[in-house]
Scaffold this active site. Structure first.
Site, short mmCIF file in Angstrom:
data_model
loop_
_atom_site.label_atom_id
_atom_site.label_comp_id
_atom_site.label_asym_id
_atom_site.label_seq_id
_atom_site.Cartn_x
_atom_site.Cartn_y
_atom_site.Cartn_z
N PRO A 9 0.75 -1.22 0.17
CA PRO A 9 -0.03 -0.16 -0.02
C PRO A 9 1.03 1.27 -0.02
O PRO A 9 1.96 1.45 0.76
CB PRO A 9 -0.82 -0.10 1.11
CG PRO A 9 -0.20 -1.02 2.23
CD PRO A 9 0.46 -2.15 1.22
N ASN A 10 0.36 2.20 -0.82
CA ASN A 10 0.83 3.62 -0.90
C ASN A 10 2.05 3.69 -1.73
O ASN A 10 2.58 4.78 -1.98
CB ASN A 10 0.91 4.28 0.43
CG ASN A 10 -0.38 4.14 1.29
OD1 ASN A 10 -1.36 4.78 0.52
ND2 ASN A 10 -0.47 3.71 2.60
N ARG A 17 5.02 10.77 -2.81
CA ARG A 17 4.99 10.68 -1.42
C ARG A 17 5.94 10.96 -0.47
O ARG A 17 7.04 10.39 -0.71
CB ARG A 17 4.40 9.50 -1.38
CG ARG A 17 4.21 8.87 0.05
CD ARG A 17 3.89 7.42 0.37
NE ARG A 17 3.86 6.98 1.62
CZ ARG A 17 3.98 5.93 2.19
NH1 ARG A 17 4.28 4.74 1.54
NH2 ARG A 17 3.68 5.52 3.32
N TYR A 22 11.04 8.99 1.25
CA TYR A 22 11.03 7.79 0.25
C TYR A 22 11.57 8.56 -1.22
O TYR A 22 11.95 7.59 -2.21
CB TYR A 22 9.53 7.59 -0.18
CG TYR A 22 8.85 6.81 0.98
CD1 TYR A 22 9.40 5.62 1.36
CD2 TYR A 22 8.00 7.75 1.55
CE1 TYR A 22 8.59 4.99 2.55
CE2 TYR A 22 7.21 7.21 2.69
CZ TYR A 22 7.45 5.67 3.08
OH TYR A 22 6.99 5.16 4.41
N ASN A 73 8.14 -5.54 -0.66
CA ASN A 73 7.95 -4.51 0.18
C ASN A 73 6.45 -4.40 0.47
O ASN A 73 5.62 -3.85 -0.26
CB ASN A 73 8.40 -3.07 -0.44
CG ASN A 73 8.35 -1.86 0.54
OD1 ASN A 73 7.73 -2.04 1.54
ND2 ASN A 73 9.02 -0.87 -0.07
N ALA A 76 2.99 -0.92 4.92
CA ALA A 76 2.56 -0.85 6.34
C ALA A 76 1.94 -2.14 6.69
O ALA A 76 2.02 -2.37 7.83
CB ALA A 76 1.42 0.32 6.49
N GLU A 97 12.44 -9.46 2.20
CA GLU A 97 11.87 -8.19 2.69
C GLU A 97 12.40 -7.09 2.52
O GLU A 97 13.94 -6.82 2.74
CB GLU A 97 11.60 -8.41 4.20
CG GLU A 97 10.87 -7.19 4.90
CD GLU A 97 10.59 -7.32 6.34
OE1 GLU A 97 10.12 -6.35 7.05
OE2 GLU A 97 10.95 -8.62 6.73
N HIS A 99 12.69 -2.62 2.44
CA HIS A 99 12.07 -1.26 3.09
C HIS A 99 13.07 -0.14 2.16
O HIS A 99 14.29 -0.23 2.30
CB HIS A 99 12.04 -1.14 4.21
CG HIS A 99 11.06 -2.31 4.82
ND1 HIS A 99 9.72 -1.95 4.75
CD2 HIS A 99 11.30 -3.31 5.29
CE1 HIS A 99 9.31 -3.21 5.33
NE2 HIS A 99 10.18 -3.98 5.73
N ARG A 106 12.25 5.08 12.52
CA ARG A 106 10.96 5.64 12.24
C ARG A 106 9.97 5.34 13.63
O ARG A 106 10.85 5.02 14.50
CB ARG A 106 10.52 5.10 10.98
CG ARG A 106 11.19 5.55 9.75
CD ARG A 106 10.69 5.36 8.49
NE ARG A 106 9.39 6.08 8.53
CZ ARG A 106 8.59 5.95 7.46
NH1 ARG A 106 8.86 5.06 6.40
NH2 ARG A 106 7.47 6.48 7.28
N ARG A 110 6.69 0.73 13.62
CA ARG A 110 7.43 0.22 12.32
C ARG A 110 8.67 -0.51 12.63
O ARG A 110 9.28 -1.29 12.16
CB ARG A 110 7.89 1.65 11.45
CG ARG A 110 6.88 2.28 10.86
CD ARG A 110 7.17 3.27 10.02
NE ARG A 110 6.14 4.37 9.51
CZ ARG A 110 5.24 4.03 8.59
NH1 ARG A 110 5.33 3.09 7.68
NH2 ARG A 110 4.35 5.05 8.30
#
Length: 139
Positions: A9-10, A17, A22, A73, A76, A97, A99, A106, A110
């Protein structure tokens, strides 16, 4: 050989964003760069804001031996989705995984990943280069 990159998501908003976290590059530019760097690898890409769609895509390729692995990735969902962790556990393909940001630096929520324990490894904090490192770990 194929590698699937999955974004949660996102992450469809990359480039727009929160560029301070990012960066300002898009996923499309990242994919173009990866495809130039690895011309012998069929790099597929899937993004969804829906948890079920991510799980369905993991299931769809999870037993396909024409794939070398999945670079994931989960956004969230990394911190909330036992269902994605179960999907990863259920398949035979390795999952890495990734990120973009250093999630450990953060917000406290998270700091916990529900998928780390079922992934081959974790790469975080290297911006969009995290995807390249994820691919390298599968080669």
């Amino acid at each position: 050989m194929k590698i699937l990159i999955i974004n949660g998501p996102n992450l469809n908003l990359l480039g727009r964003r929160e560029p301070g976290i990012y960066g300002s590059n898009t996923m499309e530019s990242c994919l173009a760069s990866l495809r130039r760097r690895y011309p012998d690898i069929d790099i597929e890409y899937f993004q969804s804001n829906s948890e079920g769609a991510l799980i369905d895509r993991i299931h769809a390729v999870g037993f396909d031996d024409t794939y070398r692995g999945i670079v994931l990735n989960a956004g969230a969902y990394t911190h909330t989705s036992l269902a994605i962790a179960d999907a990863i556990s259920a398949i035979t393909l390795p999952v890495v995984e990734v990120h973009i940001s250093n999630v450990a630096s953060r917000e406290p929520i998270r700091h916990t990943s529900l998928i780390t324990s079922v992934c081959r490894g974790v790469i975080a904090g290297f911006g969009l280069d995290s995807y390249r490192l994820g691919i390298e770990s599968l080669l």
